[in-house]
Each structure stands twice: as structure tokens, then as C-alpha cells.
Write a protein that holds these residues in place. Structure first.
Motif, PDB file in Angstrom:
ATOM      1  N   THR A 126      42.552 -34.418 -23.396  1.00  0.00           N
ATOM      2  CA  THR A 126      43.070 -34.165 -22.056  1.00  0.00           C
ATOM      3  C   THR A 126      44.264 -33.213 -22.121  1.00  0.00           C
ATOM      4  O   THR A 126      44.867 -33.028 -23.183  1.00  0.00           O
ATOM      5  N   THR A 127      44.606 -32.643 -20.974  1.00  0.00           N
ATOM      6  CA  THR A 127      45.766 -31.751 -20.924  1.00  0.00           C
ATOM      7  C   THR A 127      47.037 -32.498 -21.308  1.00  0.00           C
ATOM      8  O   THR A 127      47.894 -31.944 -22.000  1.00  0.00           O
ATOM      9  N   SER A 128      47.156 -33.755 -20.913  1.00  0.00           N
ATOM     10  CA  SER A 128      48.365 -34.510 -21.252  1.00  0.00           C
ATOM     11  C   SER A 128      48.446 -34.803 -22.749  1.00  0.00           C
ATOM     12  O   SER A 128      49.535 -34.781 -23.333  1.00  0.00           O
ATOM     13  N   VAL A 131      34.996 -26.212 -10.115  1.00  0.00           N
ATOM     14  CA  VAL A 131      35.597 -26.898 -11.258  1.00  0.00           C
ATOM     15  C   VAL A 131      36.962 -26.277 -11.534  1.00  0.00           C
ATOM     16  O   VAL A 131      37.064 -25.058 -11.712  1.00  0.00           O
ATOM     17  N   PRO A 132      38.029 -27.093 -11.570  1.00  0.00           N
ATOM     18  CA  PRO A 132      39.347 -26.545 -11.929  1.00  0.00           C
ATOM     19  C   PRO A 132      39.398 -26.199 -13.413  1.00  0.00           C
ATOM     20  O   PRO A 132      38.986 -26.991 -14.256  1.00  0.00           O
ATOM     21  N   PHE A 152      40.482 -25.562 -20.609  1.00  0.00           N
ATOM     22  CA  PHE A 152      40.234 -26.902 -20.081  1.00  0.00           C
ATOM     23  C   PHE A 152      39.406 -26.785 -18.805  1.00  0.00           C
ATOM     24  O   PHE A 152      39.664 -25.927 -17.967  1.00  0.00           O
ATOM     25  N   GLU A 153      38.434 -27.660 -18.650  1.00  0.00           N
ATOM     26  CA  GLU A 153      37.688 -27.790 -17.401  1.00  0.00           C
ATOM     27  C   GLU A 153      37.849 -29.224 -16.927  1.00  0.00           C
ATOM     28  O   GLU A 153      37.627 -30.152 -17.703  1.00  0.00           O
ATOM     29  N   SER A 154      38.271 -29.366 -15.689  1.00  0.00           N
ATOM     30  CA  SER A 154      38.514 -30.694 -15.105  1.00  0.00           C
ATOM     31  C   SER A 154      39.422 -31.537 -15.988  1.00  0.00           C
ATOM     32  O   SER A 154      39.235 -32.738 -16.145  1.00  0.00           O
ATOM     33  N   GLN A 184      37.545 -27.832 -23.445  1.00  0.00           N
ATOM     34  CA  GLN A 184      36.156 -27.432 -23.619  1.00  0.00           C
ATOM     35  C   GLN A 184      35.968 -26.373 -24.689  1.00  0.00           C
ATOM     36  O   GLN A 184      34.899 -26.275 -25.287  1.00  0.00           O
ATOM     37  N   LYS A 185      37.003 -25.551 -24.926  1.00  0.00           N
ATOM     38  CA  LYS A 185      36.835 -24.430 -25.846  1.00  0.00           C
ATOM     39  C   LYS A 185      38.188 -24.036 -26.428  1.00  0.00           C
ATOM     40  O   LYS A 185      39.203 -24.112 -25.751  1.00  0.00           O
TER      41      LYS A 185
END
Length: 116
Positions: free
Chosen positions: A41-43, A77-78, A96-98, A102-103
Motif C-alpha cells: 500500500t502507499t502507506s 481508477v486513481p 500505484f493503482e487504487s 502495481q509496477k
């Protein structure tokens, strides 16, 4: 005795497993000794890697089905693209997706011209 075909099959299996594990390692990066992998996750990435050098936020529209079909649909999709640049290190772009990684793209050295 099983012979040469048996030995070749095992050598090829080991070579393939080694190549696949190397590909997985390239798809990850380390921050503070912790491995950052797809799905983070981003966090989590922010906690382990700190604030990126740059953040870009955008929305991607994903579609399904034929354009004129009644069964087709679109969804937004954000997406966030984080760039990490440190002198003497390769530039990394995390996509990041949602809110999930992702990559990971690797560019040139951050302190040289034309990193990406």
C-alpha cells in the motif's frame, strides 16, 4: 541409471527456477533493509521509504467490452506515480493503482542527466 536426458531436464528446471526468481527480485526494491513488493500500500511504502522526490496523481479510465455494446462499461481508477531519486542510486518510479503498488520502473542514476 537415468542418463543424460534426466540430467538435462534437471539442469533446465534449475535454470528456469533461477531465472524466474531473478525476475521476481527485479520487480522489487529495498528501503531501509525491507523489501517492497507488488501489492504494497502507499502507506507501507511511505513508512519504509519515506516521502518520494515527486508524486503525480491522475485518473485512468478503464473500459470493458465493445464501445457500443450495452454490456460495456468504464471505470475510473486513481493512479499515483512516485519517483525516488537519491545521488548514487538508480531512479525508481513506483506506480500505484487504487492505493496498491502495481509496477516498479528503474531508470538511470539520479545524479546523472537523463535518469528516465
Amino acid at each position: 541409471m537415468r542418463g543424460l536426458p534426466f540430467l538435462l531436464a534437471h539442469v533446465l528446471t534449475l535454470a528456469l527456477a533461477s531465472a524466474l526468481s531473478a525476475g521476481v527480485a527485479l520487480a522489487q526494491m529495498q528501503c531501509e533493509g525491507r523489501l517492497i513488493s507488488y501489492g504494497a500500500t502507499t502507506s507501507e511504502v511511505l513508512e519504509f521509504c519515506g516521502e518520494p522526490t515527486q508524486r503525480v496523481r491522475e485518473n485512468r479510465v478503464l473500459g470493458s467490452g465493445l464501445v457500443d455494446s450495452p454490456a460495456s462499461f468504464e471505470t475510473t481508477v486513481p493512479v499515483e506515480i512516485w519517483t525516488y531519486e537519491q545521488p548514487g542510486m538508480f531512479t525508481r518510479k513506483l506506480i500505484f493503482e487504487s492505493g496498491r503498488l502495481q509496477k516498479i520502473e528503474t531508470g538511470g542514476y539520479a545524479d546523472l542527466e537523463g535518469g528516465f
